[in-house]
Scaffold this motif. Sequence first.
Motif, mmCIF file in Angstrom:
data_model
loop_
_atom_site.group_PDB
_atom_site.id
_atom_site.type_symbol
_atom_site.label_atom_id
_atom_site.label_comp_id
_atom_site.label_asym_id
_atom_site.label_seq_id
_atom_site.Cartn_x
_atom_site.Cartn_y
_atom_site.Cartn_z
ATOM 1 N N PRO A 638 78.650 44.597 46.938
ATOM 2 C CA PRO A 638 78.670 44.809 48.391
ATOM 3 C C PRO A 638 78.484 46.283 48.741
ATOM 4 C CG PRO A 638 80.904 44.587 47.580
ATOM 5 C CD PRO A 638 80.002 44.394 46.383
ATOM 6 N N SER A 642 83.440 44.785 52.192
ATOM 7 C CA SER A 642 83.357 43.384 51.764
ATOM 8 C C SER A 642 82.276 42.659 52.549
ATOM 9 C CB SER A 642 84.703 42.686 51.971
ATOM 10 O OG SER A 642 85.700 43.273 51.156
ATOM 11 N N ARG A 643 81.615 41.734 51.884
ATOM 12 C CA ARG A 643 80.515 40.995 52.510
ATOM 13 C C ARG A 643 80.648 39.510 52.200
ATOM 14 N NH1 ARG A 643 77.182 44.723 55.555
ATOM 15 N NH2 ARG A 643 77.491 46.735 54.545
ATOM 16 N N ASP A 660 83.978 41.260 47.392
ATOM 17 C CA ASP A 660 84.750 42.475 47.657
ATOM 18 C C ASP A 660 84.311 43.583 46.709
ATOM 19 O OD1 ASP A 660 86.371 41.204 49.627
ATOM 20 O OD2 ASP A 660 87.558 40.280 48.022
ATOM 21 N N ALA A 683 73.085 36.996 53.246
ATOM 22 C CA ALA A 683 74.239 37.761 53.714
ATOM 23 C C ALA A 683 74.274 37.621 55.233
ATOM 24 C CB ALA A 683 74.122 39.219 53.299
ATOM 25 N N SER A 718 73.044 45.168 52.673
ATOM 26 C CA SER A 718 74.276 44.394 52.761
ATOM 27 C C SER A 718 74.844 44.138 51.360
ATOM 28 C CB SER A 718 74.018 43.070 53.486
ATOM 29 O OG SER A 718 72.957 42.360 52.868
ATOM 30 N N VAL A 719 74.027 43.530 50.500
ATOM 31 C CA VAL A 719 74.481 43.166 49.158
ATOM 32 C C VAL A 719 73.379 43.473 48.156
ATOM 33 C CG1 VAL A 719 75.247 41.258 47.680
ATOM 34 C CG2 VAL A 719 75.958 41.329 50.062
#
Length: 874
Positions: A638, A642-643, A660, A683, A718-719
Motif C-alpha cells: 500500500p 492502508s488500502r 496494511d 483498488a 494506490s497499491v
Amino acid sequence: MNRGLRNNLLLPLIVYLVAALFVTYPLVTQLGTHIAGAGYTDSFEYARLGWWGKYAVTHGLNPFYQSLFGYPDGFFSAVQWAQPLIYLPISLLGVIFNPVAAFNLWFLIQIILGGLTAYWLCLEVAGEDQRLPALLGGLIFMIFPAVQGHMTAGHVNPLSNYALPIVALCLYRIINGRGSIRTALIGALALLIMALGNFTFPVFSLLPLLLFGGLYLLLFRRDLLSWKMLRQTALMLLGGAILCIPFYIPLAADILAANRPAYLQEAGWVQYSADLLAFVAPSPFTAWTSSIAPEFSRSVLGTNSVEGTAYLGIAATVLALIAVIKRREARLWLVITLGCMLFSLGPILKVDDSPVVYTLGSQQTAYYQSQIVLPYALFQNLPFISVTRTPGRFNITTGLTLGVLAAMGLSELLRRLNRHTVSAAITAAITLFVVLEYQLFFPFPTTDATIPDYFYQLAQRDIQGAVFDIPYDDLLAQKQALWQQTAHQQPLIAGYISRRTPVDPAKLALLSNALVAPDNMLNVAAVMTADDVRSMLTANGIRVVVYHRELLGQNWAVINAWAQQLFGDPAYSDDRLAVYELTAQAKPASTVILSLSGSFDSISNLDGNSVTWLRQQADVYLYAPASSDYHLRFEALPALTSRRLQLLIDGQPQQAWQVDPPGKQIDAWMNLEAGFHTLQLLAPDDCTYIPIAPQCTLSGATYDPASCQPTRPDHCVSVGITQLHGESTAPELVFHELPVQLSEGVSLLGYRMPDQMSAGDTLIVVTEWAAAEKLADDYHLFVHIVDSSGQPVAQYDAVPGDQTYPTTSWQVPQRWAQVSAIPIPSDLPSGLYRVFVGWYRYPDLTRLQVQGEVQGDREGAENGLVFTASLTIH
C-alpha cells in the motif's frame, strides 16, 4: 432539357463535380489503384465493409453478421445494422468495380450530393432566383474545412451528411408557415437517410438545429410559433424516429446496457474537440496557404486536422456579416452557427492545442488551478450523447449554416448589379477564392491499395482456422488486416468495425504477448516454451500470423527470432510484413499462462523485484488450456496508508482484502473453466498523488536514495503489485464440492482445507459461496473447529474481505471466496476434529438456516452449522 431541371440539377452537379475532383486531386487519376485518405485510415475499414456486403450475399451469408471477424464465433454488429448507407452503396458499386474504385466512387458521390442538397436549401433561403449565390452556399458546405478533415481520413459516415440540408430545408419551411404534411414526411425520410449513414447525427446535426434554432424562435421570433408549426415539426421528428426504430433497436440496447460494449466506451471529448484558434487557422498544408498561415495553424491542425479543422474563411465570413446586417432572417442561421461553433469546442476550452488553465491565489496564500468549462460539458453525459466523443463534428453543421449565410450575403451584393455577366464573374471569382482558401491538403492524400499476391493465393486454401495480425492493439495494423482480408478471405481473430469489436481482451492480449514477448509473460515456467505457444495457437484456431514489422519498431529483430523459433521460415516477407504459418504439430498445453496488463501509474524496482503501481486497477489475463484448480499469489504494497484491494474474476467481485503497511501476501484460489479469463485487481479508493517514486513511500524497503528525489508531480498510486506468481493448487487445498443451500438465497458451493496439520500451525480454510438474492442485512462468516465432545477449540469470525466487503455490498448473483486463517493452539491434543462453517446476522446473531438435504454428516444442521470435513491434528 427543361431549363429548371438544368439550373437546379445539371448546373450544380457539373460545378460540384469539378470542385470535388479538384479538392481530391489526384484521386480521379487513381480510382482503381489508390484509396482516398492518408495512410491506413478509415477508408480501408469502410471499403472492406463494402466488400463484405457483396461477399456475404454472393456466398449465402448474413451481411449484418460478421462471421469472418472474432473467429470462431463472429458477431452481430449493431453499428453496422444501424448504418447500412455507409457500405451498401459500396457493395452495389462493387458488382461492377473493384473494391478500391467502388469505395472511391461512393466517396466522391457523397461529397457531390452534399453540395447539391445544400444548393437546394440555399435556393429556398436566398430566393428561387438566386442560383449563383446558392451555388456558392452549396460549395461552402461541400468543401468546408471540417468536411475536408473527414475526407482525409476516409470517414464515410460523417460525410453522409447529404440529407442534412433537406432536414434544415423542411424545418425552415415549417417555421415560416410554408410547410405541409408532405413537407414533414419528406423531412422524416431525410432524417431516416441521415440515420442510416451516421448514428451520431442526432447529436451533431439535429440537436443544434433544434436547440439553437428553437432558442432563437423563443427569444426573438415568437410570432413564428404556432400550433400548426409545432404539429408539423412533431410529425417530422416522430415520423423520422419511427422509421429509424427497426435499425436502432440493437444499438439502443447496447447504449442502455449496464455494461456497454467496448465500442461505446472510448473517450476523446477533449482530444477530438475544436481549438478556439481553429476558426481562424487556414491550412498550412497547401503551397498557396502555407506561407501565410499563422504559426498556430500547425499546432492546432497538425495533430487534429481530422476532427478539429474549423476554418471559417475570409470570403464566407464577410458575406455572412453582410447577410446578418441586411436581412433579419439571417439571424436565425447566425445563432445556429455560433451555437455549433461553441459546442464544437467541447467540454473545456483549448487554445493553441492546450487546455486553458487559470490559477486562483498564490503560493503564499495557497492556490487552486482549474480549466475553463464550456456549455457542452452540461450535455456530454446525457443518454445517447455520452457515447459520442468527437465534439469537433458540430462544425459540419457550422459549414452548412455558414454556407446559407454566405449565399444570403452574396445575393444582397448581386441584387445591386443589373448585368448577369458581371454577377457570374464575381461569383466565379469568389468561388475560386473559397476553393483555394478552404483547401486543407494539396495534393489530396491517397494511399496505395496494392495487396501482396501471397494473400490472394491464401484465398485458394482451406486453412481451417484464422489469421491473427500483430500488433493487435494498433489500429493501423488492424485496418491493414481488414484490407488484406478482402484478398485472402479468411477469418480474423479480431476485426474492427467503427471501433473495437467484442472479442475478449484477455484472449487478444495473451495471444499477442505469447507471439511477441514470451520472456515477459508471467506463468508457472521461467520462460514460456515454443510448445506452449504453439499449443495455445492451435487450440484457438490460429493458422497464420501476420507481423506488421514496420509498426513493431526496434523490437522487430527479437520478435522475428522468436517467430522463426515458433514457425520456421516466413511464408512471405517484405519490408512491411512478415507472415508465418503454423504447420508443426503442437503438444497439448498443460500450464495456465498469465500476463499482466491494465492502467498502471508506473513500474519500478524494489529489492530486486519489479513492482507494478496501480492508479486504481490492473488486469491479470489468464489462459487455461483445460479446467483448472488454480492458486494466484502476489505481494500487495500500500502507498502511504492502508488500502482496500478487490479481486474481480471475469467482471464479478469474488475476494477482497485490507492491505496494511508495509504490505500483505495475497493468496487467491479459484476454479477456472478452460479458456481465457480476466482477473481484475481493483483498488476502489482514490489514488494518492506523490512527487517521488512510489517505492520511496514504503517503510523498510531497500532502494537507491538517489531515485527518491522529487521528480514528477503526477504520480497517482494506490497499491503496488509484486512477485506475481501462479501455480496449480497444492493437493492439500484442492477444491471439494459441497453444495448446501442456506436461507436468504445463500448457498455453499464447496471448500478447500487440508485433512491434517500440526498443532501450533495456522489452518487455511477457503469456502466458496453464492448468493441468489440481495442480502439486506450484515452477515458475518464463522468457521468453528470442534473436538469430539462438540466443544470449539479454535474459530474464525469476520465480515467478508477483511471487513471491507460486507454482505450488504454483494451483487446479485454473487459468487464469493473467503480465505479464513485460523491459528491452532500449540497445546491442542492430537486427534480428530470437525470443521463447521456458517453465517450469522449482526448484531442479533441469528444464523442462516441450513435447508434441504446435507451431504455427509448432518450434525449441527439444525443449528445453522454446515459440516465440511474432519481434520486430523498431530
